[in-house]
Design an enzyme around this catalytic site. Structure first.
Site, PDB file in Angstrom:
ATOM      1  N   HIS A  43       0.816  -1.204   0.000  1.00 45.89           N
ATOM      2  CA  HIS A  43       0.000   0.000   0.000  1.00 45.89           C
ATOM      3  C   HIS A  43       0.853   1.259   0.000  1.00 45.89           C
ATOM      4  O   HIS A  43       0.569   2.228  -0.693  1.00 45.89           O
ATOM      5  CB  HIS A  43      -0.925   0.005   1.228  1.00 45.89           C
ATOM      6  CG  HIS A  43      -1.847   1.180   1.260  1.00 45.89           C
ATOM      7  ND1 HIS A  43      -1.450   2.406   1.747  1.00 45.89           N
ATOM      8  CD2 HIS A  43      -3.109   1.328   0.825  1.00 45.89           C
ATOM      9  CE1 HIS A  43      -2.464   3.259   1.624  1.00 45.89           C
ATOM     10  NE2 HIS A  43      -3.479   2.628   1.064  1.00 45.89           N
TER      11      HIS A  43
ATOM     12  N   GLY B 280     -10.082  -5.773  -0.554  1.00 44.81           N
ATOM     13  CA  GLY B 280     -10.879  -4.553  -0.526  1.00 44.81           C
ATOM     14  C   GLY B 280     -10.751  -3.838  -1.859  1.00 44.81           C
ATOM     15  O   GLY B 280     -10.340  -4.423  -2.863  1.00 44.81           O
TER      16      GLY B 280
ATOM     17  N   LEU C 218      -3.523  -8.079   3.015  1.00 43.61           N
ATOM     18  CA  LEU C 218      -4.162  -9.176   3.746  1.00 43.61           C
ATOM     19  C   LEU C 218      -5.631  -9.340   3.406  1.00 43.61           C
ATOM     20  O   LEU C 218      -6.168 -10.439   3.528  1.00 43.61           O
ATOM     21  CB  LEU C 218      -4.014  -8.962   5.253  1.00 43.61           C
ATOM     22  CG  LEU C 218      -2.602  -9.148   5.790  1.00 43.61           C
ATOM     23  CD1 LEU C 218      -2.554  -8.810   7.275  1.00 43.61           C
ATOM     24  CD2 LEU C 218      -2.132 -10.567   5.544  1.00 43.61           C
ATOM     25  N   ALA C 219      -6.293  -8.259   3.022  1.00 44.63           N
ATOM     26  CA  ALA C 219      -7.745  -8.336   2.819  1.00 44.63           C
ATOM     27  C   ALA C 219      -8.112  -7.922   1.400  1.00 44.63           C
ATOM     28  O   ALA C 219      -7.423  -7.137   0.754  1.00 44.63           O
ATOM     29  CB  ALA C 219      -8.470  -7.453   3.820  1.00 44.63           C
TER      30      ALA C 219
ATOM     31  N   HIS D 268      -8.615  -1.666  -2.740  1.00 44.51           N
ATOM     32  CA  HIS D 268      -7.232  -1.607  -3.232  1.00 44.51           C
ATOM     33  C   HIS D 268      -6.899  -2.833  -4.086  1.00 44.51           C
ATOM     34  O   HIS D 268      -6.313  -2.716  -5.156  1.00 44.51           O
ATOM     35  CB  HIS D 268      -6.252  -1.510  -2.065  1.00 44.51           C
ATOM     36  CG  HIS D 268      -6.326  -0.203  -1.339  1.00 44.51           C
ATOM     37  ND1 HIS D 268      -6.547   0.990  -1.976  1.00 44.51           N
ATOM     38  CD2 HIS D 268      -6.209   0.098  -0.024  1.00 44.51           C
ATOM     39  CE1 HIS D 268      -6.551   1.975  -1.096  1.00 44.51           C
ATOM     40  NE2 HIS D 268      -6.361   1.459   0.098  1.00 44.51           N
TER      41      HIS D 268
END
Lengths: 128, 128
Positions: free
Chosen positions: A10, A76, A73-74, A78
């Site tokens: 990120h 979303g 990790l998730a 992004h």
């Protein structure tokens, strides 16, 4: 040089966090037991290089196949929208290069083992 | 019940992201090859249970030793300050229970292998 891996994080306002990613990429790049001739990193925001710049840099150094690996990790916005959009921009700059996006880190089937290993080693350290 | 593992994530406004964490905890909990009698999850913010509530819940169900594992990739304020503060609050509620914090996920020495495995499998899928 042919195959390259681009680790995409990120990006953070904390330089140390970005340096952790750069260190990971350097450690991966230093290994000679992988399919990748070079490993580098790029950031979605707040740090450099950007994803298109990272792709262009790898292409300029000879990469013809690039795997983009989202260090997330998730799942979303992004992972599902922003990274594919940035990769699409990168592809336009170097249309002769194949750029594929790997599953994001959190999807790894090895994650359970990794978590257990961390937890077990802490448990042993406390118990001993 | 004696030993418990509490997987701690940041928490998200996206219910799906929180459910990914709950699913991970359930999968870990379902395994019978670990040192932990029970595995559950908690969130730093934006989702429930909180870390103190997660610790209290495990203690109420019989846990005497709890490992808190931060499901975080980078060492920032959350890992260094917020999670320890929440864990300290939890310890005050159940002083008879030992609560230790494991290294955060990003510190795992197995991370390089996991990343390579994800990248190599994508590379093979593209090449085949």
């Amino acid at each position: 040089m042919n195959k390259a891996l681009l680790l995409v994080a990120h990006g953070s306002r904390r330089p140390h966090s970005n340096d952790e990613i750069r260190s990971l990429a350097r450690q991966l790049n230093a290994r000679d037991d992988t399919s990748f001739d070079v490993v580098d990193c790029a950031f979605l925001e707040l740090a450099r290089p950007s994803i298109p710049d990272g792709i262009a840099k790898l292409a300029a150094s000879g990469a013809r196949h690039i795997i983009v690996l989202p260090y997330f990790l998730a799942a979303g916005r992004h992972v599902h929208e922003d990274i594919p959009a940035e990769v699409a921009t990168g592809r336009q700059v170097v249309p002769q290069v194949t750029v594929e996006i790997a599953p994001y880190l959190g999807q790894s089937t090895s994650m359970l083992e990794l978590l257990l290993s961390l937890a077990e080693s802490t448990h042993r350290a406390v118990a001993s």
